[in-house]
Design an enzyme around this catalytic site. Structure first.
Site, PDB file in Angstrom:
ATOM      1  N   LYS B  74      86.101  90.714  65.948  1.00 38.26           N
ATOM      2  CA  LYS B  74      87.247  91.454  66.472  1.00 38.26           C
ATOM      3  C   LYS B  74      88.121  90.507  67.291  1.00 38.26           C
ATOM      4  O   LYS B  74      87.598  89.639  68.005  1.00 38.26           O
ATOM      5  CB  LYS B  74      86.759  92.633  67.327  1.00 38.26           C
ATOM      6  CG  LYS B  74      87.861  93.603  67.753  1.00 38.26           C
ATOM      7  CD  LYS B  74      87.270  94.811  68.492  1.00 38.26           C
ATOM      8  CE  LYS B  74      88.325  95.813  68.910  1.00 38.26           C
ATOM      9  NZ  LYS B  74      87.732  96.991  69.607  1.00 38.26           N
ATOM     10  N   SER B 149      89.184 101.542  68.087  1.00 35.58           N
ATOM     11  CA  SER B 149      90.094 100.415  67.986  1.00 35.58           C
ATOM     12  C   SER B 149      89.569  99.260  67.120  1.00 35.58           C
ATOM     13  O   SER B 149      90.344  98.376  66.771  1.00 35.58           O
ATOM     14  CB  SER B 149      90.404  99.864  69.374  1.00 35.58           C
ATOM     15  OG  SER B 149      89.252  99.282  69.957  1.00 35.58           O
ATOM     16  N   SER B 173      85.105 102.851  70.175  1.00 37.44           N
ATOM     17  CA  SER B 173      85.870 101.956  69.300  1.00 37.44           C
ATOM     18  C   SER B 173      85.059 101.235  68.236  1.00 37.44           C
ATOM     19  O   SER B 173      85.641 100.611  67.350  1.00 37.44           O
ATOM     20  CB  SER B 173      86.619 100.921  70.139  1.00 37.44           C
ATOM     21  OG  SER B 173      87.728 101.512  70.742  1.00 37.44           O
TER      22      SER B 173
END
Lengths: 98, 473
Positions: B74, B149, B173
């Site tokens: 990420k 997210s 997330s």
């Protein structure tokens, strides 16, 4: 708690953000909606409950003070928008006289 | 979209590498090819550096436990020499000058970080639509969002662009995009994995997690990510057990609580079906499902958004255009103008919204009414869980999100409506509990179910998740 009129312009100033008139209106509307929703926090009985700052027990996390490897000056400056002589460079800032 | 290669698990790939059926270079080339092919449609990755990955693959030691396995990261987790943009213009030119601890641990186990996954800017969002680098599409239905997210991590794993990815989970997330994309999403206990090198959003809630195609891979990655780190004072001193050892033990005799507050008429029929299916599978395998109550469940979202935004407004104060990140080109010499211009031009809409909310609840006169109050209610939410576990429940079962993945650009949703959909994921962050999203076998859109366990009981959590998975695969 009573719903106060939110001065978004003032809050944005505290947060160092500049908002257009359109953004001010939008954020005011959004925040009023969110804050109206969170007034439900009032309905729960929190008498004698301590605020929870951390999900687990916090312990003394100081380590021994032994010099070690840290980022080099070059690495620390590698993302600087501007640098001079191994230091961060910023534009001139002048406090205006009152 | 999902040829056989996409379904390869880390352990299957590892076997091939060890048997010399495949070299780390060939494996990296294959994933680079898939990224090239699929990213234009899905936009799951912000960037990937094939040359760098191939250099690392050439040096890979396949005898190490994760030797030669590529893992996507990420965009808010630092990898030395690679961009870490947090999907924000603010960090568009930022190149990480060090490895996050999670990354150095992965490297030490032989894994190869490859690809920076798209995300909601600074991890603020539930759809993957708040990225300064464009929306990510759901591989199961490209007209739908992948969740967020950790949008790109979930989409990339689901599409077989990478066998596994790291994400971060502040309020769901990792788990929610995993549910929307049909992969396994694990958020370990707060403090299990060092957060050093994870760009801070809300420090009392943030935790690094994994997105994988199966539960066994989640256990495998977790094994090498855990442990105390002197660089993160909140990282835990708890011993790290062998997470794989209990994995296939089944759930016979295990008591699993189903909160009555989570069986809601607000859930979409698919979500309720998934939950019912999970109950049936667990009961058939000998688990005892019992109804429990989490009386403060409905207070979680209000408490969460106050605390998360308050912490974010403080954490994001560091982006001032001085030391790193975006600096506005034109500023006056008035004090503070450099900060304000840089922040105004660098941050996106949702980030500003949350900074403003956080600044407001921390400001003079409102601190106690909002922030302190939210922290007290947080204690009540956490106490609901500890009481359930004290009464003998060993795991808790629930939905991940009230609906399957929504359509792209649901512009008619207000921020509050979007926040409310986090109802089932934020409690684990408020209480610091480990939780996992496991995909259910749906004919339509992917839907996951969630299991939660007491602090540091990831082994039991994974055991329960593996039981669900074994019935469904």
């Amino acid at each position: 708690m009573e719903m106060p009129r939110i001065d978004v312009a003032y809050i944005a100033e505290l947060a160092k953000l500049e908002l257009s008139a359109e953004e001010r209106a939008r954020y005011t509307r959004d925040l009023e909606q969110v804050l109206a929703y969170v007034t439900q926090l009032e309905k729960w009985d929190t008498q004698g409950v301590s605020p929870m700052c951390h999900p687990l027990e916090v312990y003394d996390a100081l380590r021994d003070d032994i010099p070690g490897q840290s980022l080099s000056n070059e690495a620390a400056l590698s993302n600087a928008p501007q640098q001079t002589d191994g230091q961060f460079r910023v534009p001139k800032v002048v406090e205006s006289a009152h | 979209m999902t040829p056989m290669f996409a379904k390869h698990t880390l352990s299957a790939l590892r076997q091939k590498l060890m048997n010399r059926e495949l070299s780390p270079i060939e494996l990296t080339q294959e994933y680079a090819r898939r990224m090239q092919e699929l990213n234009p449609e899905l936009n799951a990755l912000i960037s990937w550096d094939t040359e760098r990955a191939l250099q690392a693959a050439a040096q890979a030691d396949v005898n190490l436990p994760l030797g030669g396995l590529p893992i996507a990261i990420k965009d808010n987790i630092c990898c030395l020499g690679e961009p870490a943009r947090c999907a924000s213009h603010m960090l568009e030119n930022y190149v990480a000058p060090y490895d996050a601890t999670a990354i150095s641990k992965l490297r030490a186990a032989g894994a190869l970080p490859f690809g920076r996954t798209n995300m909601d800017e600074f991890a603020m969002g539930s759809a993957g639509e708040n990225s300064a680098f464009g929306v990510t599409r759901n591989p199961a239905d490209e007209n739908r969002v992948p969740g967020g997210s950790s949008s790109g991590s979930a989409a990339a794993v689901a599409a077989g662009m990478i066998p596994a990815a790291l994400g971060s989970d502040t309020g769901g997330s990792v788990r929610q995009p995993a549910s929307h994309c049909g992969v396994v999403g694990l958020k370990p206990t707060y403090g299990r994995i060092s957060r050093y090198g994870l760009v801070a959003f809300a420090s009392s809630l943030d935790q690094i997690g994994t997105l994988t195609t199966c539960v066994e891979d989640a256990a495998l990655l977790l094994q090498f990510l855990c442990g105390h780190d002197v660089m993160d004072s909140t990282s835990s001193l708890q011993p790290v057990p062998d997470f794989a050892s209990e994995l296939h033990r089944g759930v016979r005799g295990i008591r699993i609580g189903l909160p009555k507050e989570y069986v809601s008429s607000g859930n979409a029929p698919e979500v309720q079906d998934a939950l019912n299916a999970a109950v049936a599978v667990l009961e058939a395998q000998g688990a005892e499902i019992c109804e429990i109550s989490l009386p403060h469940a409905e207070a979680a979202v209000a408490s969460y958004y106050i605390i998360a935004c308050a912490e974010a407004s403080s954490n994001l104060a560091r982006y001032d255009g001085v030391r790193y990140g975006y600096r506005a080109a034109e500023t006056s010499d008035a004090p503070g103008d450099l900060y304000a211009r840089s922040r105004t031009e660098g941050f996106g809409e949702e980030v500003k919204r949350r900074i403003i909310l956080g600044t407001y609840v921390l400001s003079g006169g409102y601190y106690d009414a909002y922030y302190t109050r939210a922290q007290k209610v947080r204690a009540l939410v956490a106490r609901d869980f500890s009481q359930a576990f004290e009464r003998g429940v060993q795991l808790i079962l629930g939905p991940v999100a009230p609906t399957p993945a929504p359509k792209l650009q649901a512009k008619d949703m207000t921020p509050l409506q979007i926040y409310l959909a986090d109802i089932y994921t934020v409690p684990a962050n408020l209480a610091g509990l480990p939780a996992i999203s496991v995909p259910t076998p749906q004919s339509g859109l992917p839907v996951g179910v969630q299991l939660l366990a007491p602090h540091f009981e990831e082994a039991r959590l994974l055991q329960g998740a593996a039981a669900l998975e074994s019935a469904w695969s």
